[in-house]
Design a protein around this motif. Sequence first.
Motif, PDB file in Angstrom:
ATOM      1  N   ILE A 150      14.176   3.149   2.648  1.00 29.24           N
ATOM      2  CA  ILE A 150      14.268   3.118   1.184  1.00 29.24           C
ATOM      3  C   ILE A 150      12.887   3.428   0.626  1.00 29.24           C
ATOM      4  N   GLY A 151      12.786   4.523  -0.098  1.00 26.61           N
ATOM      5  CA  GLY A 151      11.493   4.898  -0.665  1.00 26.61           C
ATOM      6  C   GLY A 151      11.646   5.912  -1.778  1.00 26.61           C
ATOM      7  N   SER A 152      10.630   6.015  -2.573  1.00 26.43           N
ATOM      8  CA  SER A 152      10.612   6.934  -3.711  1.00 26.43           C
ATOM      9  C   SER A 152      10.207   8.334  -3.254  1.00 26.43           C
ATOM     10  N   ASN A 153      10.354   9.287  -4.164  1.00 23.51           N
ATOM     11  CA  ASN A 153       9.827  10.637  -3.918  1.00 23.51           C
ATOM     12  C   ASN A 153       8.583  10.898  -4.781  1.00 23.51           C
ATOM     13  N   GLN A 154       8.055   9.817  -5.407  1.00 20.72           N
ATOM     14  CA  GLN A 154       6.863   9.911  -6.240  1.00 20.72           C
ATOM     15  C   GLN A 154       5.627   9.744  -5.363  1.00 20.72           C
ATOM     16  N   ILE A 155       5.049  10.870  -4.919  1.00 22.17           N
ATOM     17  CA  ILE A 155       3.900  10.833  -4.013  1.00 22.17           C
ATOM     18  C   ILE A 155       2.627  10.527  -4.799  1.00 22.17           C
ATOM     19  N   MET A 156       1.854   9.574  -4.281  1.00 20.60           N
ATOM     20  CA  MET A 156       0.667   9.131  -5.015  1.00 20.60           C
ATOM     21  C   MET A 156      -0.476   8.792  -4.058  1.00 20.60           C
ATOM     22  N   ASN A 157      -1.600   9.479  -4.219  1.00 17.89           N
ATOM     23  CA  ASN A 157      -2.822   9.101  -3.524  1.00 17.89           C
ATOM     24  C   ASN A 157      -3.416   7.889  -4.238  1.00 17.89           C
ATOM     25  N   LEU A 158      -3.970   6.934  -3.502  1.00 16.08           N
ATOM     26  CA  LEU A 158      -4.447   5.701  -4.132  1.00 16.08           C
ATOM     27  C   LEU A 158      -5.625   5.951  -5.069  1.00 16.08           C
ATOM     28  N   ARG A 159      -6.408   6.970  -4.785  1.00 18.40           N
ATOM     29  CA  ARG A 159      -7.505   7.316  -5.689  1.00 18.40           C
ATOM     30  C   ARG A 159      -6.941   7.783  -7.035  1.00 18.40           C
ATOM     31  N   ARG A 160      -5.858   8.560  -6.958  1.00 18.16           N
ATOM     32  CA  ARG A 160      -5.198   9.024  -8.178  1.00 18.16           C
ATOM     33  C   ARG A 160      -4.545   7.857  -8.917  1.00 18.16           C
ATOM     34  N   PHE A 161      -3.994   6.919  -8.159  1.00 19.07           N
ATOM     35  CA  PHE A 161      -3.383   5.750  -8.783  1.00 19.07           C
ATOM     36  C   PHE A 161      -4.419   4.946  -9.557  1.00 19.07           C
ATOM     37  N   MET A 162      -5.624   4.855  -9.017  1.00 24.17           N
ATOM     38  CA  MET A 162      -6.704   4.168  -9.719  1.00 24.17           C
ATOM     39  C   MET A 162      -7.003   4.854 -11.050  1.00 24.17           C
ATOM     40  N   LYS A 163      -6.935   6.176 -11.072  1.00 20.02           N
ATOM     41  CA  LYS A 163      -7.158   6.926 -12.316  1.00 20.02           C
ATOM     42  C   LYS A 163      -6.063   6.618 -13.334  1.00 20.02           C
ATOM     43  N   PHE A 164      -4.829   6.460 -12.869  1.00 21.35           N
ATOM     44  CA  PHE A 164      -3.722   6.073 -13.752  1.00 21.35           C
ATOM     45  C   PHE A 164      -4.004   4.718 -14.392  1.00 21.35           C
ATOM     46  N   LEU A 165      -4.484   3.779 -13.572  1.00 23.47           N
ATOM     47  CA  LEU A 165      -4.807   2.451 -14.103  1.00 23.47           C
ATOM     48  C   LEU A 165      -5.880   2.527 -15.180  1.00 23.47           C
ATOM     49  N   LYS A 166      -6.897   3.339 -14.923  1.00 20.04           N
ATOM     50  CA  LYS A 166      -7.971   3.499 -15.909  1.00 20.04           C
ATOM     51  C   LYS A 166      -7.422   4.069 -17.207  1.00 20.04           C
ATOM     52  N   LEU A 167      -6.523   5.034 -17.081  1.00 22.85           N
ATOM     53  CA  LEU A 167      -5.925   5.660 -18.262  1.00 22.85           C
ATOM     54  C   LEU A 167      -5.133   4.639 -19.070  1.00 22.85           C
ATOM     55  N   PHE A 168      -4.350   3.820 -18.380  1.00 27.34           N
ATOM     56  CA  PHE A 168      -3.510   2.839 -19.064  1.00 27.34           C
ATOM     57  C   PHE A 168      -4.320   1.679 -19.627  1.00 27.34           C
ATOM     58  N   SER A 169      -5.458   1.384 -19.026  1.00 24.75           N
ATOM     59  CA  SER A 169      -6.262   0.253 -19.474  1.00 24.75           C
ATOM     60  C   SER A 169      -6.969   0.520 -20.798  1.00 24.75           C
ATOM     61  N   ARG A 170      -7.261   1.805 -21.029  1.00 18.71           N
ATOM     62  CA  ARG A 170      -7.973   2.224 -22.249  1.00 18.71           C
ATOM     63  C   ARG A 170      -9.363   1.601 -22.340  1.00 18.71           C
ATOM     64  N   ILE A 171      -9.893   1.233 -21.187  1.00 21.20           N
ATOM     65  CA  ILE A 171     -11.273   0.752 -21.145  1.00 21.20           C
ATOM     66  C   ILE A 171     -11.988   1.457 -19.991  1.00 21.20           C
ATOM     67  N   ASN A 172     -13.278   1.550 -20.091  1.00 18.30           N
ATOM     68  CA  ASN A 172     -14.061   2.196 -19.048  1.00 18.30           C
ATOM     69  C   ASN A 172     -14.644   1.110 -18.139  1.00 18.30           C
ATOM     70  N   PHE A 173     -14.088   0.978 -16.942  1.00 20.07           N
ATOM     71  CA  PHE A 173     -14.576  -0.060 -16.038  1.00 20.07           C
ATOM     72  C   PHE A 173     -15.097   0.574 -14.751  1.00 20.07           C
ATOM     73  N   LYS A 174     -16.006  -0.138 -14.093  1.00 24.33           N
ATOM     74  CA  LYS A 174     -16.589   0.344 -12.845  1.00 24.33           C
ATOM     75  C   LYS A 174     -15.800  -0.188 -11.656  1.00 24.33           C
ATOM     76  N   THR A 175     -15.799   0.584 -10.568  1.00 17.68           N
ATOM     77  CA  THR A 175     -15.127   0.173  -9.341  1.00 17.68           C
ATOM     78  C   THR A 175     -16.130   0.162  -8.187  1.00 17.68           C
ATOM     79  N   LYS A 176     -15.815  -0.632  -7.174  1.00 16.53           N
ATOM     80  CA  LYS A 176     -16.716  -0.737  -6.022  1.00 16.53           C
ATOM     81  C   LYS A 176     -15.913  -1.025  -4.757  1.00 16.53           C
TER      82      LYS A 176
END
Length: 322
Positions: free
Chosen positions: A249-275
Amino acid sequence: MPKIERKFKKALITGISGSGGSYLAEYILSNQKKTKIYGTYRKANKINFQKIKKKVVLIKCDLKNYKKLKDILKKIKPDVIFHLASDADVKKSFIEPYKIIQNNNLITLNLLEAVRVLKLDPIIQICSTSEVYGNVKKKFMPISESCNLQPNNPYAVSKLFQDTLAFNYFKNFDLKIIITRMFTYLNPRRKNLFASSWAYQLNKIKENKQKILLHGNLNSTRTIMDVRDAMRAYWLAAEKCNIGEVYNIGSNQIMNLRRFMKFLKLFSRINFKTKLDRKLLRKSDIGYQIPDSRKFSKITKWKPKISINDSIKYLIDETKKL
Protein backbone atom coordinates in the motif's frame (compact mmCIF):
# COMPACT_ATOMS: atom_id res chain seq x y z
CA MET A 1 -12.78 -14.44 -9.05
CA PRO A 2 -16.01 -13.92 -7.03
CA LYS A 3 -16.60 -10.53 -5.46
CA ILE A 4 -15.57 -10.46 -1.80
CA GLU A 5 -18.13 -8.99 0.60
CA ARG A 6 -17.38 -8.88 4.31
CA LYS A 7 -19.39 -7.19 7.04
CA PHE A 8 -17.74 -6.63 10.41
CA LYS A 9 -19.84 -6.19 13.56
CA LYS A 10 -16.87 -6.28 15.97
CA ALA A 11 -13.37 -5.01 15.18
CA LEU A 12 -10.36 -5.42 17.46
CA ILE A 13 -7.43 -3.04 17.03
CA THR A 14 -4.26 -4.09 18.83
CA GLY A 15 -2.17 -1.11 19.90
CA ILE A 16 -5.11 1.30 19.73
CA SER A 17 -3.23 3.83 21.88
CA GLY A 18 -0.57 4.18 19.19
CA SER A 19 -0.69 6.66 16.35
CA GLY A 20 -1.83 4.21 13.68
CA GLY A 21 -4.29 2.44 15.97
CA SER A 22 -5.97 5.64 17.13
CA TYR A 23 -6.24 7.02 13.59
CA LEU A 24 -7.74 3.74 12.39
CA ALA A 25 -10.29 3.81 15.22
CA GLU A 26 -11.26 7.35 14.21
CA TYR A 27 -11.67 6.29 10.59
CA ILE A 28 -13.94 3.36 11.53
CA LEU A 29 -16.01 5.52 13.89
CA SER A 30 -16.60 8.06 11.13
CA ASN A 31 -17.15 5.69 8.22
CA GLN A 32 -18.28 2.31 9.55
CA LYS A 33 -20.84 3.23 12.18
CA LYS A 34 -22.29 -0.30 12.48
CA THR A 35 -18.94 -1.72 13.62
CA LYS A 36 -18.23 -1.85 17.35
CA ILE A 37 -14.57 -1.16 18.11
CA TYR A 38 -12.46 -2.82 20.78
CA GLY A 39 -8.85 -1.86 21.32
CA THR A 40 -5.98 -3.21 23.40
CA TYR A 41 -3.35 -0.87 24.78
CA ARG A 42 -0.32 -1.14 27.04
CA LYS A 43 0.01 2.52 28.01
CA ALA A 44 -2.72 5.15 27.83
CA ASN A 45 -2.06 8.11 25.53
CA LYS A 46 -4.28 11.11 26.33
CA ILE A 47 -3.74 12.77 22.94
CA ASN A 48 -4.44 9.64 20.93
CA PHE A 49 -7.42 8.70 23.10
CA GLN A 50 -8.99 12.15 22.99
CA LYS A 51 -11.43 11.48 20.13
CA ILE A 52 -12.13 7.80 20.80
CA LYS A 53 -12.11 7.08 24.54
CA LYS A 54 -15.89 7.44 24.99
CA LYS A 55 -16.77 5.67 21.75
CA VAL A 56 -14.71 2.46 21.82
CA VAL A 57 -14.07 -0.31 24.34
CA LEU A 58 -10.52 0.18 25.63
CA ILE A 59 -8.81 -2.84 27.20
CA LYS A 60 -5.49 -2.51 29.00
CA CYS A 61 -3.35 -5.51 28.13
CA ASP A 62 0.29 -6.22 27.46
CA LEU A 63 0.03 -8.66 24.56
CA LYS A 64 3.06 -10.53 25.89
CA ASN A 65 0.62 -11.85 28.53
CA TYR A 66 -0.78 -14.79 26.57
CA LYS A 67 -3.40 -15.82 29.14
CA LYS A 68 -4.91 -12.34 29.41
CA LEU A 69 -4.92 -11.87 25.64
CA LYS A 70 -6.59 -15.25 25.20
CA ASP A 71 -9.29 -14.32 27.75
CA ILE A 72 -9.94 -11.04 25.90
CA LEU A 73 -10.32 -12.76 22.53
CA LYS A 74 -12.59 -15.43 24.02
CA LYS A 75 -14.87 -12.74 25.40
CA ILE A 76 -14.96 -10.43 22.36
CA LYS A 77 -14.91 -12.95 19.49
CA PRO A 78 -14.03 -10.24 16.95
CA ASP A 79 -14.96 -10.50 13.26
CA VAL A 80 -11.80 -8.65 12.23
CA ILE A 81 -8.48 -7.97 13.93
CA PHE A 82 -6.15 -5.17 12.85
CA HIS A 83 -2.77 -6.08 14.33
CA LEU A 84 -1.07 -2.70 14.68
CA ALA A 85 0.59 -3.25 18.05
CA SER A 86 4.38 -3.16 17.87
CA ASP A 87 7.35 -1.17 19.03
CA ALA A 88 7.90 0.68 15.74
CA ASP A 89 10.86 2.91 16.60
CA VAL A 90 13.50 2.17 13.94
CA LYS A 91 16.19 4.32 15.54
CA LYS A 92 15.59 2.74 18.95
CA SER A 93 15.84 -0.71 17.39
CA PHE A 94 19.55 -0.11 16.73
CA ILE A 95 20.03 0.70 20.43
CA GLU A 96 17.79 -2.02 21.91
CA PRO A 97 17.45 -4.68 19.20
CA TYR A 98 16.74 -7.54 21.62
CA LYS A 99 13.91 -5.66 23.32
CA ILE A 100 12.26 -4.54 20.06
CA ILE A 101 12.54 -7.92 18.34
CA GLN A 102 11.41 -9.93 21.36
CA ASN A 103 8.39 -7.71 21.93
CA ASN A 104 7.19 -7.61 18.33
CA ASN A 105 7.72 -11.32 17.74
CA LEU A 106 6.09 -12.51 20.96
CA ILE A 107 2.95 -10.36 20.76
CA THR A 108 2.27 -11.60 17.23
CA LEU A 109 2.88 -15.23 18.15
CA ASN A 110 0.55 -14.86 21.15
CA LEU A 111 -2.20 -13.29 19.05
CA LEU A 112 -2.15 -15.92 16.30
CA GLU A 113 -1.80 -18.82 18.72
CA ALA A 114 -4.70 -17.60 20.86
CA VAL A 115 -6.94 -17.34 17.78
CA ARG A 116 -5.90 -20.86 16.74
CA VAL A 117 -6.43 -22.45 20.15
CA LEU A 118 -9.81 -20.75 20.64
CA LYS A 119 -10.90 -21.80 17.13
CA LEU A 120 -12.01 -18.27 16.32
CA ASP A 121 -12.57 -17.26 12.71
CA PRO A 122 -11.77 -13.54 12.28
CA ILE A 123 -10.09 -11.83 9.37
CA ILE A 124 -6.64 -10.93 10.72
CA GLN A 125 -4.79 -8.11 9.04
CA ILE A 126 -1.09 -8.12 9.80
CA CYS A 127 -0.14 -4.47 9.36
CA SER A 128 3.42 -4.83 8.12
CA THR A 129 5.78 -2.31 6.59
CA SER A 130 7.83 -1.52 3.51
CA GLU A 131 10.88 -1.70 5.81
CA VAL A 132 10.96 -5.48 5.23
CA TYR A 133 12.23 -4.87 1.67
CA GLY A 134 15.30 -3.01 2.90
CA ASN A 135 17.33 -0.74 0.64
CA VAL A 136 16.20 -1.92 -2.81
CA LYS A 137 18.23 -0.88 -5.84
CA LYS A 138 16.63 1.52 -8.31
CA LYS A 139 16.69 -1.05 -11.10
CA PHE A 140 14.16 -3.13 -9.12
CA MET A 141 11.71 -0.23 -8.71
CA PRO A 142 8.80 -0.05 -8.32
CA ILE A 143 8.88 -2.57 -5.48
CA SER A 144 6.41 -5.41 -5.99
CA GLU A 145 5.25 -7.94 -3.41
CA SER A 146 7.61 -10.52 -4.95
CA CYS A 147 10.72 -8.38 -4.34
CA ASN A 148 13.48 -9.93 -2.24
CA LEU A 149 13.11 -9.27 1.48
CA GLN A 150 16.33 -7.88 2.95
CA PRO A 151 15.50 -5.83 6.08
CA ASN A 152 18.32 -3.51 7.08
CA ASN A 153 17.35 -2.66 10.67
CA PRO A 154 16.29 -4.74 13.71
CA TYR A 155 12.72 -3.36 13.68
CA ALA A 156 12.31 -4.48 10.07
CA VAL A 157 13.64 -7.93 11.01
CA SER A 158 10.88 -8.24 13.62
CA LYS A 159 8.25 -7.25 11.04
CA LEU A 160 9.56 -9.83 8.61
CA PHE A 161 9.20 -12.44 11.35
CA GLN A 162 5.57 -11.34 11.79
CA ASP A 163 4.95 -11.68 8.05
CA THR A 164 6.51 -15.15 7.88
CA LEU A 165 4.80 -16.37 11.05
CA ALA A 166 1.42 -15.09 9.85
CA PHE A 167 1.78 -16.86 6.52
CA ASN A 168 2.58 -20.09 8.36
CA TYR A 169 -0.55 -19.78 10.48
CA PHE A 170 -2.57 -19.23 7.30
CA LYS A 171 -0.95 -22.18 5.52
CA ASN A 172 -0.90 -24.68 8.36
CA PHE A 173 -3.83 -23.69 10.58
CA ASP A 174 -6.24 -21.99 8.12
CA LEU A 175 -6.25 -18.63 9.89
CA LYS A 176 -7.74 -15.91 7.69
CA ILE A 177 -4.59 -13.81 7.33
CA ILE A 178 -4.08 -10.78 5.09
CA ILE A 179 -0.68 -9.08 5.11
CA THR A 180 -0.39 -5.41 4.18
CA ARG A 181 2.97 -3.70 3.69
CA MET A 182 2.44 0.01 4.21
CA PHE A 183 4.81 2.51 2.63
CA THR A 184 5.45 6.05 3.89
CA TYR A 185 2.51 8.10 5.12
CA LEU A 186 2.45 11.34 7.10
CA ASN A 187 1.69 10.46 10.71
CA PRO A 188 1.28 13.58 12.89
CA ARG A 189 1.05 11.65 16.17
CA ARG A 190 4.56 10.20 16.00
CA LYS A 191 7.08 12.97 16.37
CA ASN A 192 10.02 10.56 16.03
CA LEU A 193 9.26 10.24 12.29
CA PHE A 194 10.99 12.67 9.92
CA ALA A 195 7.95 14.63 8.69
CA SER A 196 6.13 14.90 12.01
CA SER A 197 9.39 15.78 13.78
CA TRP A 198 9.97 18.62 11.33
CA ALA A 199 6.41 19.89 11.62
CA TYR A 200 6.61 19.70 15.41
CA GLN A 201 9.86 21.67 15.42
CA LEU A 202 8.41 24.15 12.95
CA ASN A 203 5.59 24.91 15.37
CA LYS A 204 8.16 25.41 18.15
CA ILE A 205 10.08 27.85 15.94
CA LYS A 206 6.86 29.78 15.29
CA GLU A 207 6.34 30.01 19.05
CA ASN A 208 9.95 31.25 19.52
CA LYS A 209 10.72 28.16 21.59
CA GLN A 210 13.31 26.88 19.11
CA LYS A 211 15.64 28.58 16.65
CA ILE A 212 16.92 25.89 14.28
CA LEU A 213 15.13 22.88 12.78
CA LEU A 214 17.25 19.74 13.22
CA HIS A 215 17.07 16.95 10.66
CA GLY A 216 18.67 13.67 9.62
CA ASN A 217 19.17 12.24 6.14
CA LEU A 218 17.67 14.43 3.39
CA ASN A 219 18.82 12.29 0.46
CA SER A 220 16.12 9.64 0.76
CA THR A 221 13.38 9.52 -1.91
CA ARG A 222 10.05 7.81 -1.33
CA THR A 223 6.33 8.16 -1.94
CA ILE A 224 4.22 10.06 0.57
CA MET A 225 0.51 10.00 1.39
CA ASP A 226 -1.89 11.20 4.04
CA VAL A 227 -2.56 9.17 7.20
CA ARG A 228 -6.30 9.31 6.48
CA ASP A 229 -5.80 7.68 3.08
CA ALA A 230 -3.66 5.01 4.77
CA MET A 231 -6.37 4.18 7.33
CA ARG A 232 -9.01 3.91 4.60
CA ALA A 233 -6.67 1.48 2.85
CA TYR A 234 -6.39 -0.68 5.97
CA TRP A 235 -10.16 -1.00 6.19
CA LEU A 236 -10.51 -1.82 2.49
CA ALA A 237 -7.80 -4.47 2.80
CA ALA A 238 -9.76 -6.30 5.51
CA GLU A 239 -12.99 -5.88 3.58
CA LYS A 240 -11.85 -6.89 0.09
CA CYS A 241 -8.40 -8.48 -0.11
CA ASN A 242 -7.78 -12.18 -0.63
CA ILE A 243 -6.93 -14.39 2.33
CA GLY A 244 -3.32 -15.57 2.48
CA GLU A 245 -1.94 -12.85 0.22
CA VAL A 246 0.40 -9.87 0.62
CA TYR A 247 -0.42 -6.35 -0.56
CA ASN A 248 1.75 -3.25 -0.89
CA ILE A 249 0.00 0.00 0.00
CA GLY A 250 1.63 3.21 -1.13
CA SER A 251 1.12 6.48 -2.94
CA ASN A 252 2.36 7.48 -6.38
CA GLN A 253 3.41 10.91 -5.03
CA ILE A 254 7.22 10.69 -5.26
CA MET A 255 9.02 13.03 -2.89
CA ASN A 256 12.68 13.60 -2.08
CA LEU A 257 13.05 14.57 1.59
CA ARG A 258 15.04 17.67 0.68
CA ARG A 259 12.13 18.76 -1.51
CA PHE A 260 9.69 17.95 1.28
CA MET A 261 11.62 20.30 3.55
CA LYS A 262 11.13 23.04 0.94
CA PHE A 263 7.37 22.36 1.00
CA LEU A 264 7.39 22.82 4.77
CA LYS A 265 9.23 26.12 4.44
CA LEU A 266 6.70 27.28 1.87
CA PHE A 267 3.74 26.37 4.08
CA SER A 268 5.29 27.87 7.20
CA ARG A 269 5.59 31.33 5.64
CA ILE A 270 8.62 31.96 7.82
CA ASN A 271 12.31 31.81 7.04
CA PHE A 272 13.92 29.28 9.37
CA LYS A 273 17.36 27.68 9.44
CA THR A 274 18.00 23.94 9.31
CA LYS A 275 20.91 21.86 10.57
CA LEU A 276 21.98 18.24 10.21
CA ASP A 277 21.91 16.40 13.53
CA ARG A 278 24.11 13.33 13.15
CA LYS A 279 22.31 11.67 16.05
CA LEU A 280 19.28 11.40 13.76
CA LEU A 281 21.13 9.43 11.09
CA ARG A 282 20.46 5.70 10.92
CA LYS A 283 23.31 3.21 10.70
CA SER A 284 21.66 2.02 7.50
CA ASP A 285 18.90 3.93 5.72
CA ILE A 286 16.54 3.73 2.77
CA GLY A 287 17.86 5.60 -0.26
CA TYR A 288 15.08 5.23 -2.84
CA GLN A 289 11.76 3.50 -2.22
CA ILE A 290 8.91 3.48 -4.75
CA PRO A 291 6.08 0.93 -4.31
CA ASP A 292 4.04 -0.98 -6.84
CA SER A 293 0.54 -0.94 -5.33
CA ARG A 294 -1.35 -2.09 -8.41
CA LYS A 295 -2.34 -5.43 -6.88
CA PHE A 296 -3.99 -3.68 -3.93
CA SER A 297 -5.60 -0.94 -6.02
CA LYS A 298 -7.02 -3.46 -8.48
CA ILE A 299 -8.91 -5.46 -5.87
CA THR A 300 -10.01 -2.54 -3.65
CA LYS A 301 -10.27 0.34 -6.18
CA TRP A 302 -8.31 2.38 -3.63
CA LYS A 303 -6.22 5.38 -4.51
CA PRO A 304 -5.07 8.34 -2.41
CA LYS A 305 -7.62 11.16 -2.36
CA ILE A 306 -5.89 13.81 -0.23
CA SER A 307 -3.42 16.15 -1.92
CA ILE A 308 0.12 16.70 -0.64
CA ASN A 309 -0.77 20.32 0.14
CA ASP A 310 -3.73 19.33 2.30
CA SER A 311 -1.63 16.61 3.96
CA ILE A 312 1.13 19.01 4.94
CA LYS A 313 -1.37 21.53 6.29
CA TYR A 314 -3.02 18.76 8.33
CA LEU A 315 0.41 17.58 9.53
CA ILE A 316 1.39 21.04 10.77
CA ASP A 317 -1.98 21.62 12.46
CA GLU A 318 -2.06 18.22 14.16
CA THR A 319 1.50 18.38 15.52
CA LYS A 320 0.56 21.54 17.42
CA LYS A 321 -1.29 19.20 19.79
CA LEU A 322 1.78 17.14 20.69
